[in-house]
Design a protein around this motif. Sequence first.
Motif, short mmCIF file in Angstrom:
data_model
loop_
_atom_site.label_atom_id
_atom_site.label_comp_id
_atom_site.label_asym_id
_atom_site.label_seq_id
_atom_site.Cartn_x
_atom_site.Cartn_y
_atom_site.Cartn_z
N PHE A 1 0.92 -1.24 0.05
CA PHE A 1 -0.04 -0.08 0.04
C PHE A 1 0.86 1.25 -0.08
O PHE A 1 2.06 1.18 0.44
CB PHE A 1 -1.07 -0.14 1.08
CG PHE A 1 -0.41 -0.38 2.32
CD1 PHE A 1 -0.15 -1.74 2.96
CD2 PHE A 1 0.18 0.58 3.43
CE1 PHE A 1 0.51 -1.98 4.10
CE2 PHE A 1 0.84 0.33 4.59
CZ PHE A 1 0.84 -1.03 4.94
N THR A 2 0.23 2.35 -0.68
CA THR A 2 1.18 3.42 -0.90
C THR A 2 1.07 4.54 0.25
O THR A 2 2.10 5.06 0.60
CB THR A 2 0.61 4.24 -1.98
OG1 THR A 2 -0.63 4.55 -1.89
CG2 THR A 2 0.84 3.55 -3.18
N ASP A 3 0.08 4.49 1.13
CA ASP A 3 0.13 5.49 2.52
C ASP A 3 0.37 4.62 3.47
O ASP A 3 -0.74 3.94 4.03
CB ASP A 3 -1.49 6.29 2.23
CG ASP A 3 -1.37 7.16 3.30
OD1 ASP A 3 -2.23 8.22 3.11
OD2 ASP A 3 -0.68 7.27 4.04
N SER A 4 1.19 4.91 4.24
CA SER A 4 1.38 4.08 5.65
C SER A 4 0.35 4.59 6.65
O SER A 4 0.61 4.22 7.82
CB SER A 4 2.80 4.42 5.84
OG SER A 4 3.28 5.49 6.14
N ALA A 5 -0.25 5.48 6.48
CA ALA A 5 -1.02 6.23 7.58
C ALA A 5 -2.11 5.38 7.73
O ALA A 5 -3.44 5.89 7.35
CB ALA A 5 -1.38 7.80 7.31
N ILE A 6 -2.14 4.25 7.79
CA ILE A 6 -3.17 3.13 7.89
C ILE A 6 -3.74 2.98 9.46
O ILE A 6 -2.80 2.99 10.37
CB ILE A 6 -2.97 1.91 7.18
CG1 ILE A 6 -2.03 1.21 7.81
CG2 ILE A 6 -2.54 2.09 5.62
CD1 ILE A 6 -2.08 -0.32 7.33
N TYR A 7 -4.87 2.48 9.80
CA TYR A 7 -5.35 2.12 10.94
C TYR A 7 -5.36 0.83 11.31
O TYR A 7 -4.95 0.16 12.07
CB TYR A 7 -6.49 2.91 11.42
CG TYR A 7 -6.69 2.81 13.02
CD1 TYR A 7 -7.96 2.32 13.42
CD2 TYR A 7 -5.97 3.28 13.65
CE1 TYR A 7 -8.08 2.11 14.70
CE2 TYR A 7 -6.03 3.22 15.17
CZ TYR A 7 -7.19 2.69 15.60
OH TYR A 7 -7.35 2.49 16.94
N ASN A 8 -5.76 0.05 10.00
CA ASN A 8 -5.62 -1.30 10.25
C ASN A 8 -5.70 -1.91 8.78
O ASN A 8 -5.76 -1.20 7.74
CB ASN A 8 -6.76 -2.01 11.01
CG ASN A 8 -8.19 -1.64 10.51
OD1 ASN A 8 -8.55 -1.69 9.32
ND2 ASN A 8 -9.11 -1.06 11.33
N LEU A 9 -5.44 -3.39 8.55
CA LEU A 9 -5.35 -3.96 7.58
C LEU A 9 -6.25 -5.37 7.70
O LEU A 9 -6.06 -5.94 8.56
CB LEU A 9 -3.85 -4.46 7.08
CG LEU A 9 -3.77 -4.90 5.85
CD1 LEU A 9 -2.33 -4.45 5.11
CD2 LEU A 9 -3.75 -6.45 5.57
N GLN A 10 -6.97 -5.66 6.87
CA GLN A 10 -7.68 -6.91 6.57
C GLN A 10 -7.61 -7.82 5.59
O GLN A 10 -7.40 -7.31 4.45
CB GLN A 10 -9.39 -6.43 6.67
CG GLN A 10 -10.13 -7.31 7.68
CD GLN A 10 -11.72 -6.67 7.87
OE1 GLN A 10 -11.67 -5.52 7.84
NE2 GLN A 10 -12.62 -7.61 8.10
N TRP A 11 -7.31 -9.10 5.82
CA TRP A 11 -7.21 -10.10 4.65
C TRP A 11 -8.68 -10.77 4.50
O TRP A 11 -9.14 -11.23 5.54
CB TRP A 11 -6.29 -11.01 5.03
CG TRP A 11 -4.78 -10.55 4.29
CD1 TRP A 11 -4.07 -10.05 5.40
CD2 TRP A 11 -4.19 -10.55 3.24
NE1 TRP A 11 -2.91 -9.60 4.80
CE2 TRP A 11 -2.93 -10.01 3.43
CE3 TRP A 11 -4.84 -11.17 2.35
CZ2 TRP A 11 -2.02 -10.21 2.42
CZ3 TRP A 11 -3.44 -11.02 1.14
CH2 TRP A 11 -2.25 -10.57 1.04
N PHE A 12 -9.11 -10.90 3.30
CA PHE A 12 -10.33 -11.50 2.95
C PHE A 12 -10.27 -12.86 2.09
O PHE A 12 -9.20 -12.62 1.29
CB PHE A 12 -11.34 -10.42 2.18
CG PHE A 12 -12.10 -9.37 3.33
CD1 PHE A 12 -11.03 -8.34 3.35
CD2 PHE A 12 -12.92 -9.55 4.02
CE1 PHE A 12 -11.83 -7.19 4.06
CE2 PHE A 12 -13.53 -8.42 4.71
CZ PHE A 12 -12.67 -7.35 4.76
N ARG A 13 -11.33 -13.69 2.04
CA ARG A 13 -11.39 -14.52 1.20
C ARG A 13 -12.57 -14.41 0.36
O ARG A 13 -13.52 -14.07 0.99
CB ARG A 13 -11.30 -15.87 1.77
CG ARG A 13 -11.40 -16.94 0.79
CD ARG A 13 -11.64 -18.43 1.71
NE ARG A 13 -12.20 -19.35 0.67
CZ ARG A 13 -11.71 -20.58 0.72
NH1 ARG A 13 -10.52 -21.05 1.40
NH2 ARG A 13 -12.11 -21.47 -0.27
N GLN A 14 -12.38 -14.65 -1.02
CA GLN A 14 -13.76 -14.50 -1.85
C GLN A 14 -13.68 -15.63 -2.66
O GLN A 14 -13.09 -15.97 -3.63
CB GLN A 14 -14.00 -13.25 -2.55
CG GLN A 14 -15.05 -13.06 -3.21
CD GLN A 14 -15.19 -11.77 -3.92
OE1 GLN A 14 -14.28 -11.11 -4.35
NE2 GLN A 14 -16.35 -11.17 -3.89
#
Lengths: 122, 113
Positions: free
Chosen positions: B25-38
């Motif tokens: 991801f380009t902007d490191s100012a994230i609050y959380n990251l989520q992995w999903f399955r589809q």
Amino acid sequence: DTGVSQNPRHKITKRGQNVTFRCDPISEHNRLYWYRQTLGQGPEFLTYFQNEAQLEKSRLLSDRFSAERPKGSFSTLEIQRTEQGDSAMYLCASSLGGYTGGKGIGSVRPQHFGDGTRLSIL
Amino acid sequence: KQEVTQIPAALSVPEGENLVLNCSFTDSAIYNLQWFRQDPGKGLTSLLLIQSSQREQTSGRLNASLDKSSGRSTLYIAASQPGDSATYLCAVSRGGANSKLTFGKGITLSVRP
């Protein structure tokens, strides 16, 4: 926890018609999101509700699109005068707002998605 | 504007192999990251959520790591099975009052028996 429910699962309509989709979130969730997903792409954010208030709308949401969440429960997404480019999977997600505990801002609770409504425009 | 990239778009591995799926991801100012399955024609199933203050999360055969400073996350799948075949998407949230998710395009995984 019965999960996020979306109806209908599939909708086929002619160009120019109006369509409405419904989303029933997980019962205690106060936040509700709509996303759109086209083939081979990740979902894109459309709009967001906290309880009954619509707090943000994406630029993707043209004036033909309208969403409501009366009484902060289920939500509807209506598309007027549908166009070929509206063909997509429309996904609804819900989450609890707030914190999991401790310090910090915003929500760290995961978003739970429904199975989506697939819209096909003839 | 936040951009999330997942490469490669598709991956095929034999059953039993350990594998790593990458997300940047380009902007490191994230609050959380989520992995999903589809799964095909289905909605998204949440696999793991990592808060920005965390380095990793584990659930069963899955382990997700997060390096905010470099803008990267990995999803490690141990002892892959044919039932793991699906598209895996990562998404980041900036947090605050909205916490809308910005998704990558996903990686379609095929595990061969």
